[in-house]
Motif scaffolding. Structure first.
Motif, mmCIF file in Angstrom:
data_model
loop_
_atom_site.group_PDB
_atom_site.id
_atom_site.type_symbol
_atom_site.label_atom_id
_atom_site.label_comp_id
_atom_site.label_asym_id
_atom_site.label_seq_id
_atom_site.Cartn_x
_atom_site.Cartn_y
_atom_site.Cartn_z
ATOM 1 N N PHE A 18 0.851 -1.177 0.000
ATOM 2 C CA PHE A 18 0.000 0.000 0.000
ATOM 3 C C PHE A 18 0.890 1.230 0.000
ATOM 4 O O PHE A 18 1.887 1.289 0.724
ATOM 5 C CB PHE A 18 -0.873 -0.026 1.262
ATOM 6 N N GLY A 19 0.563 2.225 -0.826
ATOM 7 C CA GLY A 19 1.301 3.479 -0.842
ATOM 8 C C GLY A 19 0.340 4.653 -0.774
ATOM 9 O O GLY A 19 -0.484 4.830 -1.668
ATOM 10 N N PRO A 20 0.412 5.460 0.279
ATOM 11 C CA PRO A 20 -0.479 6.614 0.386
ATOM 12 C C PRO A 20 -0.097 7.690 -0.628
ATOM 13 O O PRO A 20 0.987 7.650 -1.205
ATOM 14 C CB PRO A 20 -0.246 7.092 1.818
ATOM 15 N N PRO A 21 -0.953 8.667 -0.856
ATOM 16 C CA PRO A 21 -0.596 9.772 -1.755
ATOM 17 C C PRO A 21 0.681 10.457 -1.276
ATOM 18 O O PRO A 21 0.929 10.564 -0.069
ATOM 19 C CB PRO A 21 -1.794 10.716 -1.649
ATOM 20 N N GLN A 22 1.482 10.928 -2.226
ATOM 21 C CA GLN A 22 2.737 11.567 -1.883
ATOM 22 C C GLN A 22 2.551 13.077 -1.739
ATOM 23 O O GLN A 22 1.560 13.652 -2.197
ATOM 24 C CB GLN A 22 3.778 11.235 -2.945
ATOM 25 N N ASP A 32 -9.975 15.558 -4.827
ATOM 26 C CA ASP A 32 -9.672 14.385 -3.995
ATOM 27 C C ASP A 32 -9.682 13.069 -4.767
ATOM 28 O O ASP A 32 -9.109 12.074 -4.319
ATOM 29 C CB ASP A 32 -10.663 14.287 -2.839
ATOM 30 N N LEU A 35 -6.322 11.565 -5.382
ATOM 31 C CA LEU A 35 -5.526 11.243 -4.192
ATOM 32 C C LEU A 35 -5.809 9.834 -3.696
ATOM 33 O O LEU A 35 -5.779 9.570 -2.505
ATOM 34 C CB LEU A 35 -5.805 12.264 -3.087
ATOM 35 N N GLN A 36 -6.064 8.921 -4.588
ATOM 36 C CA GLN A 36 -6.306 7.531 -4.204
ATOM 37 C C GLN A 36 -4.980 6.844 -3.887
ATOM 38 O O GLN A 36 -3.949 7.150 -4.467
ATOM 39 C CB GLN A 36 -7.027 6.787 -5.317
ATOM 40 N N ALA A 37 -5.035 5.894 -2.987
ATOM 41 C CA ALA A 37 -3.826 5.157 -2.578
ATOM 42 C C ALA A 37 -3.385 4.186 -3.666
ATOM 43 O O ALA A 37 -4.204 3.658 -4.410
ATOM 44 C CB ALA A 37 -4.090 4.396 -1.290
ATOM 45 N N GLU A 38 -2.078 3.980 -3.752
ATOM 46 C CA GLU A 38 -1.492 2.996 -4.668
ATOM 47 C C GLU A 38 -1.460 1.649 -3.951
ATOM 48 O O GLU A 38 -1.048 1.568 -2.795
ATOM 49 C CB GLU A 38 -0.082 3.444 -5.030
ATOM 50 N N THR A 39 -1.883 0.587 -4.612
ATOM 51 C CA THR A 39 -1.810 -0.764 -4.052
ATOM 52 C C THR A 39 -1.132 -1.683 -5.063
ATOM 53 O O THR A 39 -1.127 -1.408 -6.262
ATOM 54 C CB THR A 39 -3.202 -1.327 -3.713
#
Length: 122
Positions: A18-22, A32, A35-39
């Motif tokens: 999981f990677g949150p927005p940078q 918004d 600004l979805q998370a990367e998985t």
């Protein structure tokens, strides 16, 4: 790790990340929805040869799928909905000193002395 033989081993692995927005996204995203998370989901399959006539080797194949992949540049970013990457990695090493009884320049200790001066190079 699955053990088929003392000289060979197999590997099977699965991973999820999981990677949150940078930070850059927070500054430049217009809404918004961007600004979805990367998985990601990944799988890896490999085999390792531990010692056979002085040979050591391994080969691994892998596959990874990203959702909402975030490709960040210096002043912008791209949000890619889906991306697939895969590859194969391999390594093979040979140690002839394990097969042949010869001197290949390894350090050896002289029996007359002990300590740091006990090592000489052939």
């Amino acid at each position: 790790m699955v053990r088929a033989d003392r000289r060979a081993r197999a590997l099977l692995a699965y991973g999820r990340s999981f990677g949150p927005p940078q930070y850059l996204q927070l500054l430049v995203a217009p809404d918004d929805l961007q600004l979805q998370a990367e998985t990601s989901n990944g799988v890896e399959l490999g085999a390792k040869l531990l010692e056979l006539a002085g040979l050591y080797g391994e080969v691994t194949g892998w596959y990874k799928e990203f959702t909402n992949y975030i490709d960040v540049g210096e002043e912008s970013y791209d949000a890619i909905p889906k991306i697939h990457i895969w590859g194969v990695e391999s390594e093979l090493e040979w140690y002839p000193s394990e097969v042949f009884d010869a001197d290949f320049g390894e350090p050896r200790s002289t029996p007359a002395t002990r300590g740091p001066a006990a090592t000489s190079w052939a």
